[in-house]
Write a protein that holds these residues in place. Structure first.
Motif, PDB file in Angstrom:
ATOM      1  N   HIS A  80      -4.111  -3.782   4.856  1.00  0.00           N
ATOM      2  CA  HIS A  80      -2.491  -3.503   4.589  1.00  0.00           C
ATOM      3  C   HIS A  80      -2.303  -4.411   3.488  1.00  0.00           C
ATOM      4  CE1 HIS A  80      -2.488  -1.478   8.398  1.00  0.00           C
ATOM      5  NE2 HIS A  80      -3.250  -2.635   9.177  1.00  0.00           N
ATOM      6  N   GLY A  81      -1.162  -4.247   2.781  1.00  0.00           N
ATOM      7  CA  GLY A  81      -0.291  -5.075   2.014  1.00  0.00           C
ATOM      8  C   GLY A  81      -0.634  -5.277   0.273  1.00  0.00           C
ATOM      9  N   LYS A  82      -2.128  -4.846   0.145  1.00  0.00           N
ATOM     10  CA  LYS A  82      -2.367  -5.257  -1.109  1.00  0.00           C
ATOM     11  C   LYS A  82      -2.279  -3.814  -2.044  1.00  0.00           C
ATOM     12  CE  LYS A  82      -6.472  -6.926  -3.827  1.00  0.00           C
ATOM     13  NZ  LYS A  82      -7.675  -7.366  -3.458  1.00  0.00           N
ATOM     14  N   LYS A  83      -1.605  -3.815  -3.156  1.00  0.00           N
ATOM     15  CA  LYS A  83      -1.363  -2.818  -4.084  1.00  0.00           C
ATOM     16  C   LYS A  83      -2.924  -2.687  -4.925  1.00  0.00           C
ATOM     17  CE  LYS A  83       2.833  -3.849  -4.473  1.00  0.00           C
ATOM     18  NZ  LYS A  83       3.732  -4.272  -5.027  1.00  0.00           N
ATOM     19  N   SER A  84      -3.898  -2.334  -4.255  1.00  0.00           N
ATOM     20  CA  SER A  84      -5.311  -2.097  -5.133  1.00  0.00           C
ATOM     21  C   SER A  84      -4.990  -0.765  -5.682  1.00  0.00           C
ATOM     22  CB  SER A  84      -6.313  -2.105  -4.267  1.00  0.00           C
ATOM     23  OG  SER A  84      -6.098  -1.389  -3.167  1.00  0.00           O
ATOM     24  N   LEU A  85      -6.026  -0.780  -6.721  1.00  0.00           N
ATOM     25  CA  LEU A  85      -6.006   0.423  -7.356  1.00  0.00           C
ATOM     26  C   LEU A  85      -5.835   2.020  -7.082  1.00  0.00           C
ATOM     27  CD1 LEU A  85      -8.371  -0.667 -10.374  1.00  0.00           C
ATOM     28  CD2 LEU A  85      -6.074  -0.220 -10.386  1.00  0.00           C
ATOM     29  N   PRO A  86      -6.511   2.106  -5.355  1.00  0.00           N
ATOM     30  CA  PRO A  86      -6.450   3.482  -5.128  1.00  0.00           C
ATOM     31  C   PRO A  86      -4.983   3.803  -4.573  1.00  0.00           C
ATOM     32  CG  PRO A  86      -8.174   2.267  -4.024  1.00  0.00           C
ATOM     33  CD  PRO A  86      -7.535   1.362  -4.971  1.00  0.00           C
TER      34      PRO A  86
END
Ligand code: FDA
Length: 492
Positions: free
Chosen positions: A212-218
């Motif tokens: 949760h929480g992280k704006k990773s590339l996907p």
């Protein structure tokens, strides 16, 4: 097909989104897994404290960046699996990289730092810095979803006590500190602290994936790219060869692998344009071996050159008993010691979320280390090696030592020597920030077009010559934004 993209990290994701928005169908080939399906324990990603096979790329033993505690190894045997973090052994150095749809964005600390303009102008003098700082850095930061921690919350929450201790001791020795933006959603983190949402950063998740929480590339670039309907992705597919096709375009050979790394099929496709976005090491290895094997013999001599570690070195200090760093630590770093102009050091104050008070201050230092290495094809093994040797990391230690010796002297504290081995203070045997190998305006033209082969492009960290002075992904993203804008305008 019109466009094939090798790799789904920052360079690949930017390329896919912008090509798709320009109406061009593209296909991404990614050798890692698609990290969307939970295992039998209901978790997509493994636990941080005791990683299972999902933690590491095709290894039979874990290779923890902080490998010891009290001088005892914490690594343990696992079964070979296409896990999320690769500790790739390149001779004298282990190069850590993300593996999966999203590349490094799946495993990194999310620190989203725009370098000082003066340093950027030195390392990439052929790039119009006005354009970068007015258009492409802002575009990258906006699309990546970069945000800043609320300073008042930072000053009060137990989860950043470790950072406040790091800031206090740095400032007492005369070093400046700075907040570092991040792609982790700090509003989500506040809710984690309040106990209203499921914990991720506050449950220690980071290098093996965040639930949760992280704006990773996907969820940013790749999510937007998928929504255009013009981008497809093949996970667990590895590119092994790129060569000119009969007629026009390029033939790309691909191995499909299973989750234990076995080859289950080989495929060959033809594409008008091929974008190398396999990361600094992945792209360099492919290009160097294609040149040496005679598939792309006219590639420039600069291919495989000017590789560096971004001057990475890790170190830890022991604080006094009264200077507690807290048993609760957010896994997301948000502060750095900025001694770049004075000492050639930008050190991230890193967490060590062990769930117990350990009085440890951990740092990942980026240093102005001028040493570079090159990739070579080995015709007897068919592999590609890297010339980096251990002595080349000494400069990183020397630079960082001036800063941390000064802090230790002022605080009357010592280094921890039990966290990277037995009696070992510095961890210079790894990098998180591989850069270079197909440097812009040398191996390629000023926009990433590979010399000698119209329709072949480099879009990733291989373009950046060895050292960007801060954590690199914002620069990789912004440079890819700049280059793809020019390529779309002129080549397509
Ligand atoms: P990237 O490595 O992201 O993507 C390349 C992709 O290509 C990978 O998914 C790979 O599997 C795939 N690939 C490779 N070879 C292939 C082949 N032959 N066929 C098919 N696919 C192939 N940076 C930062 O700015 N802030 C931070 O906080 C951190 N923290 C951090 C922590 C850790 C643990 C790591 C390992 C790294 C960081 N980084 C970081 C570094 C950052 O993640 C890194 O610089 C970028 O991901 C590099 O982006 P690229 O697009 O160059 O390649």
């Amino acid at each position: 097909m019109p466009a094939l993209i090798i790799g789904s990290g920052y360079g690949g994701a930017v390329t896919a989104l912008r090509l798709a928005q320009a109406g061009i169908d593209c296909h991404i080939v990614e050798m890692g897994r698609d990290w969307t399906t939970p295992g039998s324990d209901g978790r997509i990603f493994t636990q941080t404290a005791s990683p299972d096979q999902r933690g590491f790329w095709l290894r039979d033993r874990t290779k923890q960046p902080v490998s010891h505690f009290l001088g005892v190894s914490i690594d343990r045997n696992i079964s070979k699996y296409t896990g999320i973090l690769d500790a790739e052994n390149m001779g004298a150095i282990h190069v850590y990289q993300g593996r999966g749809v999203g590349g490094g964005s799946l495993v990194n600390g999310g620190m989203a730092v725009t370098p000082k303009r003066s340093w950027f102008e030195q390392i990439l003098p052929s790039v119009d810095a006005n354009e970068m700082y007015n258009t492409f850095y802002p575009r990258a930061n906006a699309t990546l979803g970069v945000n800043n921690i609320d300073p008042a919350w930072f000053d009060s929450t137990e989860w950043y006590q470790f950072s406040r201790v790091g800031r206090k001791v740095a400032q007492r020795s005369g070093f400046a500190t700075t907040f570092v933006p991040n792609v982790y959603d700090f509003n989500y983190m506040k809710q984690e602290a309040a106990g209203t949402v499921t914990k991720s950063a506050l449950a220690g998740e980071v290098i093996f994936g965040n639930h949760h929480g992280k704006k990773s590339l996907p969820v940013t670039y790749l999510g937007q790219a998928a929504a255009t309907g013009k981008v497809t992705i093949s996970p667990l597919h590895r590119v092994t060869k790129v060569a000119p096709a009969a007629g026009s375009g390029y033939t790309v050979d691909i191995e499909q692998i299973n989750e234990t790394g076995g080859v289950v099929a080989t495929k060959s496709v033809t594409a008008d344009k091929v974008f190398f976005a396999a990361g600094s090491v992945g792209t360099s290895k492919l290009l160097v071996s294609m040149k040496a094997q005679g598939h792309l013999p006219n590639l420039a001599g600069a291919v495989g050159q000017e590789w560096g570690t971004n001057g990475n070195v890790m170190v830890a200090r022991a604080n006094h008993a009264w200077d507690t760093t807290g048993k609760n630590q957010s896994s997301i770093p948000t502060m750095g010691i900025d001694a770049w102009d004075t000492n050639g050091v930008f050190a991230e104050i890193a967490p060590f979320p062990a769930g117990a008070e350990l009085w440890v201050s951990l740092y990942l230092a980026i240093t102005k280390n001028p040493e570079r290495a090159s990739f070579q094809y080995n015709s007897s093994t068919g592999g590609v090696g890297l010339s980096w040797n251990q002595a080349q990391a000494q400069k990183s230690i020397d630079l960082a030592k001036v800063v941390f010796d000064k802090i230790n002297k002022k605080e009357v504290t010592v280094y921890r020597s039990d966290m990277f081995g037995s009696n070992k203070v510095w961890n210079e045997g790894l990098t998180y920030h591989p850069l270079g190998g197909a440097v812009l305006n040398k191996a390629t033209d000023n926009f990433g077009r590979l010399h000698g082969y119209p329709g072949l492009y480099v879009m990733d960290g291989a373009l950046v010559p060895g050292n960007v002075g801060v954590n690199p992904f914002v620069t990789i993203t912004a440079l890819a934004e700049r280059n793809i804008a020019s390529i779309i305008a002129s080549d397509l």
